[in-house]
Design a protein around this motif. Structure first.
Motif, short mmCIF file in Angstrom:
data_model
loop_
_atom_site.label_atom_id
_atom_site.label_comp_id
_atom_site.label_asym_id
_atom_site.label_seq_id
_atom_site.Cartn_x
_atom_site.Cartn_y
_atom_site.Cartn_z
N ALA A 14 -41.71 -23.79 71.54
CA ALA A 14 -41.07 -24.06 70.21
C ALA A 14 -42.11 -24.21 69.07
O ALA A 14 -43.17 -24.94 69.43
CB ALA A 14 -39.92 -25.12 70.35
N GLY A 15 -41.88 -23.66 67.95
CA GLY A 15 -42.77 -23.81 66.93
C GLY A 15 -42.83 -25.16 66.47
O GLY A 15 -44.04 -25.71 66.85
N ASP A 16 -41.90 -25.61 65.71
CA ASP A 16 -42.05 -27.23 65.21
C ASP A 16 -40.81 -27.91 65.74
O ASP A 16 -39.68 -27.71 64.92
CB ASP A 16 -42.28 -27.21 63.81
N PRO A 29 -38.77 -37.82 71.96
CA PRO A 29 -37.77 -36.85 71.63
C PRO A 29 -36.47 -37.33 71.39
O PRO A 29 -35.74 -36.95 70.55
CB PRO A 29 -37.82 -35.62 72.63
N GLY A 30 -35.87 -38.32 72.34
CA GLY A 30 -34.60 -38.83 72.17
C GLY A 30 -33.53 -37.91 72.50
O GLY A 30 -33.96 -36.72 72.77
N GLY A 31 -32.37 -38.11 72.84
CA GLY A 31 -31.41 -37.17 73.00
C GLY A 31 -31.82 -36.51 74.41
O GLY A 31 -32.31 -37.12 75.32
N ASN A 32 -31.01 -35.45 74.53
CA ASN A 32 -31.18 -34.56 75.85
C ASN A 32 -32.04 -33.33 75.93
O ASN A 32 -32.25 -32.70 76.80
CB ASN A 32 -29.90 -34.23 76.33
N VAL A 33 -32.93 -33.49 74.81
CA VAL A 33 -33.85 -31.99 74.67
C VAL A 33 -35.31 -32.49 74.76
O VAL A 33 -35.46 -33.62 74.18
CB VAL A 33 -33.52 -31.52 73.28
N THR A 34 -36.20 -31.74 75.36
CA THR A 34 -37.60 -32.07 75.44
C THR A 34 -38.26 -30.71 75.66
O THR A 34 -37.56 -29.71 76.10
CB THR A 34 -38.02 -33.14 76.32
N GLY A 35 -39.59 -30.84 75.72
CA GLY A 35 -40.42 -29.46 76.21
C GLY A 35 -41.72 -29.38 75.52
O GLY A 35 -42.36 -30.35 75.52
N LEU A 36 -42.10 -28.20 75.31
CA LEU A 36 -43.51 -27.84 74.89
C LEU A 36 -43.53 -27.24 73.68
O LEU A 36 -42.55 -26.25 73.24
CB LEU A 36 -44.21 -26.79 75.80
N SER A 37 -44.27 -27.50 72.71
CA SER A 37 -44.42 -27.06 71.31
C SER A 37 -45.65 -26.06 71.36
O SER A 37 -46.85 -26.53 71.79
CB SER A 37 -44.44 -28.38 70.55
N THR A 38 -45.68 -25.14 70.66
CA THR A 38 -46.66 -24.54 70.25
C THR A 38 -47.70 -24.92 68.79
O THR A 38 -48.73 -24.26 68.57
CB THR A 38 -46.56 -22.90 70.13
N VAL A 39 -47.25 -25.84 68.23
CA VAL A 39 -47.83 -26.58 67.36
C VAL A 39 -48.90 -27.08 67.59
O VAL A 39 -49.15 -28.10 68.40
CB VAL A 39 -46.86 -27.19 66.57
N ALA A 40 -50.06 -26.35 67.16
CA ALA A 40 -51.22 -27.05 67.58
C ALA A 40 -51.92 -27.38 66.04
O ALA A 40 -52.54 -26.64 65.14
CB ALA A 40 -52.65 -26.00 68.03
N THR A 41 -51.53 -28.63 65.85
CA THR A 41 -51.87 -29.28 64.25
C THR A 41 -53.33 -29.06 63.91
O THR A 41 -53.35 -28.72 62.77
CB THR A 41 -51.36 -30.75 64.19
N ASP A 42 -54.14 -29.10 64.65
CA ASP A 42 -55.59 -28.84 64.32
C ASP A 42 -55.85 -27.23 64.09
O ASP A 42 -56.84 -26.94 63.17
CB ASP A 42 -56.70 -29.10 65.27
N LYS A 110 -35.55 -38.90 82.35
CA LYS A 110 -34.75 -38.58 81.20
C LYS A 110 -35.35 -37.79 80.07
O LYS A 110 -36.53 -37.98 79.47
CB LYS A 110 -34.19 -39.83 80.65
N PRO A 111 -34.83 -36.72 79.54
CA PRO A 111 -35.57 -35.99 78.55
C PRO A 111 -35.96 -36.67 77.26
O PRO A 111 -36.96 -36.52 76.82
CB PRO A 111 -34.49 -35.00 78.20
N ALA A 112 -35.10 -37.59 77.20
CA ALA A 112 -35.42 -38.59 76.01
C ALA A 112 -36.64 -39.41 76.17
O ALA A 112 -37.66 -39.72 75.11
CB ALA A 112 -34.23 -39.54 75.69
N ASN A 113 -37.22 -39.40 77.37
CA ASN A 113 -38.54 -40.25 77.59
C ASN A 113 -39.60 -39.31 77.76
O ASN A 113 -40.63 -39.95 77.96
CB ASN A 113 -38.20 -41.07 78.83
N LEU A 114 -39.30 -38.13 78.07
CA LEU A 114 -40.48 -36.99 78.11
C LEU A 114 -41.05 -36.66 76.67
O LEU A 114 -40.28 -35.74 76.24
CB LEU A 114 -39.98 -35.98 78.97
N PRO A 115 -42.19 -37.16 76.41
CA PRO A 115 -42.67 -36.50 75.00
C PRO A 115 -42.90 -34.93 74.87
O PRO A 115 -43.22 -34.44 76.02
CB PRO A 115 -44.16 -37.14 74.89
N VAL A 116 -42.76 -34.48 73.96
CA VAL A 116 -43.01 -33.01 73.87
C VAL A 116 -44.57 -32.70 73.73
O VAL A 116 -45.15 -33.46 73.02
CB VAL A 116 -42.09 -32.50 72.50
N GLU A 117 -44.90 -32.18 74.77
CA GLU A 117 -46.32 -31.63 74.86
C GLU A 117 -46.80 -30.59 73.89
O GLU A 117 -46.09 -29.55 73.66
CB GLU A 117 -46.85 -31.47 76.07
#
Length: 151
Positions: A14-16, A29-42, A110-117
């Motif tokens: 996911a982009g952002d 993340p909260g809710g039922n959604v989590t995963g991996l983001s391609t946003v590399a802020t640096d 729980k997805p809500a407890n898994l940070p988006v990486e």
């Protein structure tokens, strides 16, 4: 997300996700959604990273080659299409890590407890054919650092 707030949803790329309202925050993340983001802020401030560029990559590359301009992108697909080089997330690693998220959820997390990486592994890809066509001599040390060299 519109269909359910109960069934877990894992996104592999996911982009952002915060700006796109997929999650409340990357850390929680909260809710039922989590995963991996391609946003590399640096890296974000150093890119032109836009869907328009992805859609028209072949045309952009043709124009760049016609003007003899070297190009650098954030995904290997652009280099495979003739771009000079890319530096960006390794998508296969993101997909593997998404599968790990699914495994953790199936084991009770729980997805809500898994940070988006964010991406952890990046690939540097160089197209030697394009370099030669542009009359560029790339340093051996640069080629040695590349994860892949297209010849």
């Amino acid at each position: 997300m519109q269909a359910t707030s109960v069934i877990p949803i894992v996104f592999a790329v996911a982009g952002d996700p915060v700006a796109n309202k997929l999650v409340a925050s990357l850390a929680k993340p909260g809710g039922n959604v989590t995963g991996l983001s391609t946003v590399a802020t640096d890296l974000a401030g150093k890119r032109l990273a836009d869907p328009l560029v992805n859609t028209h990559r072949d045309r952009i590359q043709t124009l760049a080659m016609g003007a003899r301009l070297p190009t650098i992108y954030n995904a290997r697909e652009h280099v495979e299409a003739g771009g000079l080089m890319s530096y960006g997330p390794n998508f296969m690693d993101l997909y593997r890590r998404a599968a790990e998220y699914v495994d953790r959820i199936l084991r009770g997390a729980k997805p809500a407890n898994l940070p988006v990486e964010q991406p952890a592994k990046f690939d540097f890809v160089v197209n030697l054919r394009t370099a030669k066509a542009l009359g560029l001599a790339l340093l051996p040390s640069m080629l040695a650092r590349a994860d892949e060299v297209i010849e």
